[in-house]
Design a protein around this motif. Sequence first.
Motif, short mmCIF file in Angstrom:
data_model
loop_
_atom_site.label_atom_id
_atom_site.label_comp_id
_atom_site.label_asym_id
_atom_site.label_seq_id
_atom_site.Cartn_x
_atom_site.Cartn_y
_atom_site.Cartn_z
N LEU A 185 0.86 -1.18 0.00
CA LEU A 185 0.00 0.00 0.00
C LEU A 185 0.89 1.24 0.00
O LEU A 185 1.84 1.33 0.78
N ARG A 186 0.59 2.20 -0.88
CA ARG A 186 1.49 3.35 -1.05
C ARG A 186 0.75 4.54 -1.64
O ARG A 186 -0.41 4.41 -2.02
N ASP A 187 1.46 5.67 -1.76
CA ASP A 187 0.81 6.88 -2.23
C ASP A 187 0.44 6.85 -3.71
O ASP A 187 -0.48 7.52 -4.13
N ARG A 188 1.21 6.14 -4.51
CA ARG A 188 0.80 5.95 -5.90
C ARG A 188 0.97 4.48 -6.24
O ARG A 188 1.72 3.77 -5.57
N ALA A 189 0.33 4.04 -7.30
CA ALA A 189 0.19 2.60 -7.52
C ALA A 189 1.47 1.91 -7.96
O ALA A 189 1.56 0.69 -7.94
N SER A 190 2.47 2.67 -8.38
CA SER A 190 3.71 2.05 -8.82
C SER A 190 4.87 3.02 -8.60
O SER A 190 4.64 4.22 -8.44
N TYR A 191 6.12 2.48 -8.62
CA TYR A 191 7.31 3.34 -8.53
C TYR A 191 7.25 4.19 -7.27
O TYR A 191 7.43 5.39 -7.30
N GLU A 192 6.96 3.55 -6.17
CA GLU A 192 6.84 4.25 -4.89
C GLU A 192 7.11 3.25 -3.78
O GLU A 192 6.79 2.07 -3.91
N PHE A 193 7.71 3.73 -2.70
CA PHE A 193 7.98 2.86 -1.57
C PHE A 193 6.69 2.59 -0.78
O PHE A 193 5.74 3.35 -0.87
N ALA A 194 6.72 1.52 0.01
CA ALA A 194 5.54 1.13 0.76
C ALA A 194 5.28 2.07 1.94
O ALA A 194 6.21 2.51 2.61
N LEU A 195 4.01 2.37 2.18
CA LEU A 195 3.62 2.95 3.46
C LEU A 195 3.34 1.81 4.43
O LEU A 195 3.62 1.90 5.61
N ALA A 196 2.78 0.75 3.89
CA ALA A 196 2.60 -0.49 4.64
C ALA A 196 2.53 -1.62 3.63
O ALA A 196 1.91 -1.48 2.58
N SER A 197 3.21 -2.71 3.92
CA SER A 197 3.11 -3.87 3.03
C SER A 197 3.12 -5.13 3.86
O SER A 197 3.59 -5.14 5.00
N CYS A 198 2.56 -6.19 3.28
CA CYS A 198 2.50 -7.46 4.00
C CYS A 198 2.75 -8.63 3.04
O CYS A 198 2.14 -8.71 1.98
N ALA A 199 3.65 -9.49 3.45
CA ALA A 199 3.88 -10.76 2.75
C ALA A 199 3.25 -11.85 3.58
O ALA A 199 3.58 -12.00 4.76
N ALA A 200 2.30 -12.59 2.99
CA ALA A 200 1.60 -13.62 3.75
C ALA A 200 1.69 -14.96 3.04
O ALA A 200 1.57 -15.04 1.82
N ILE A 201 1.93 -16.00 3.83
CA ILE A 201 1.91 -17.37 3.31
C ILE A 201 0.98 -18.18 4.22
O ILE A 201 1.20 -18.24 5.43
#
Lengths: 198, 329
Positions: free
Chosen positions: B230-246
Amino acid sequence: MAPVIRHSTGVGFCTPGAQAETAEQPTAASGKHSSETRRITLTVNGRQHDLQVAPNAVLLDVLREQLNLFGTKKGCDHGQCGACTVHVNGRSVNSCLMLACMQEGAEIVTIEGLAESAGFELGHHPVQDAFLAHDAYQCGYCTAGQMMTAAAIINDDSIDGDEVSLREAMSGNICRCGAYKNILDAVQSARGQMRGGE
Amino acid sequence: MRAFELESVEAIDQAVSHRRVHDGEAFIAGGTTLLDLVKLDVMQPEKVVDVTRLPLKRIETLEDGRLKIGALVSNTELAKHEIVLRDYPVLSEALLSGASTGLRNMASTGGNVMQRTRCPYFRDPDMPCNKREPGTGCSALDGINRNHAVLGTSEHCIATHPSDMCVGMVAAGATLVLEGPDGQREVAFEDYHLLPGDHPEREHDLKPGELITHVILDTPRGGGQHYLKLRDRASYEFALASCAAIVSLDGDNVSEVRVALGGVATKPWRATAAEEALKGQPATQENFERAADAAFTDAVAYSHNGYKITLGKQAIARALRDATARARA
Ligand SMILES: Cc1cc2nc3c(=O)[nH]c(=O)nc-3n(C[C@H](O)[C@H](O)[C@H](O)COP(=O)(O)OP(=O)(O)OC[C@H]3O[C@@H](n4cnc5c(N)ncnc54)[C@H](O)[C@@H]3O)c2cc1C
Ligand code: SF4
Ligand code: FES
Ligand code: FES
């Protein structure tokens, strides 16, 4: 050898010919570490160039300031805009974040050589024609970088041709004029033409 | 850009020889972190050592089923490798969510592990920053900290670790192989990056003169996998929050689960509390949300980043939901 010019932007002072000179470095920390230029051979647009290059010279500056290839642009100098995109061994890269000295032996293609390198001698690359046809620029500053990325991703079998995939693949090229819609149309149309519209 | 010497090495023992054991020398692989930061004068190497000619460009399956990745494999190549796509899709998705086509073509696996924070005060040599210049203070604490971390912070530094790839690797499970003047050693990926604590300038467990030669991924965990950024723009931007789930299922229950977070923490973050809350429980939205809450129990918000607690929880709940859907498919 291509014409070579001196420059004084502080990014690397390069001279033609064989004589090594110490680079002019306004920000050099101290005199004790050598920043002597070295002699390298770069293959750009199918031609070999012998150059004297400072160790810290980035490819972008060497292309523009030593090889007079002004098509490749400097937007941000930090990997954030894509204006400096060229091809190294067929892949799109940001030439502002690579050292020229590390590119010996590589095949470098800039916008000036794009058509010829892809076999369209004297003419335009289909991506260039598509940008013209779709009016895919306003000021034109980002255009060379956009076209270099476009040409690379069109040839990349791992990148699909749907709009979402192309948008994502092109997202490293910022257009301050906001010509994105026409850019995307141009990329899609060039892709259709080059890949037979599959 | 400041001047530096440039040396190219052809063999690993040349790269890690004893004479490198002093500061002021930096390896260069893709250059996308190093040259950016040298131009800003944040990193000031006197000598740059080009490691791109080292034989570290292969991806191979080991006899025990683990996947060994050379430090010079590019982010593009790793993301699109058939074994990674098949067995470690969460890592492929994480890689492809990062940076841009061109930067991923340049960026190496080792360099990605070593990338530096994007904290704007760290990137500005005129601002106090404990990470860049120990003891000068942290400008973000009372400054603009919208992009900063809520997990793993200290009173000395609240900068996030920016990597997406590392978050995918924490979820998949991995080991780093390091080669130094005194030989080879291995470090669990999760233990490699350090919390800022009293010494934000110490970012990882790499000794002077050591080189990352490989990352070895654990044997595939199977299950359903997803990386959500999740980030300020949909691509070419660092994460504000991200999750890797298995997520692995046994009927309707979660039998195994791995949760790792990016954008909200000071290092690539394994959310063990979320995993514990979910393991053995029915795979329901309610339980995903409970797991997400558990991950942020110890979170500390600063003046502008309180939203990251909410956003981070949503990233977890959604990533778990999508990973579970894939486990069922
Ligand atoms: C505009 C921009 C946007 C970006 N967006 C994202 C993003 O969204 N997500 C994300 O995850 N990343 C992002 N990045 C960061 C990018 O992924 C990293 O810069 C890249 O992965 C670094 O790899 P490199 O090979 O270029 O490293 P280099 O710049 O060559 O090296 C980085 C550091 O690692 C050290 N190093 C390199 N190789 C080794 C090794 N084998 N052993 C020990 N030390 C080593 C170097 O000395 C240096 O200190 C972005 C970068 C830019 C410029
Ligand atoms: S958050 Fe860390 S990196 Fe940013 S200013 Fe504070 S000490 Fe420096
Ligand atoms: S000038 Fe290279 S990315 Fe902007
Ligand atoms: S056309 Fe002006 S920046 Fe793109």
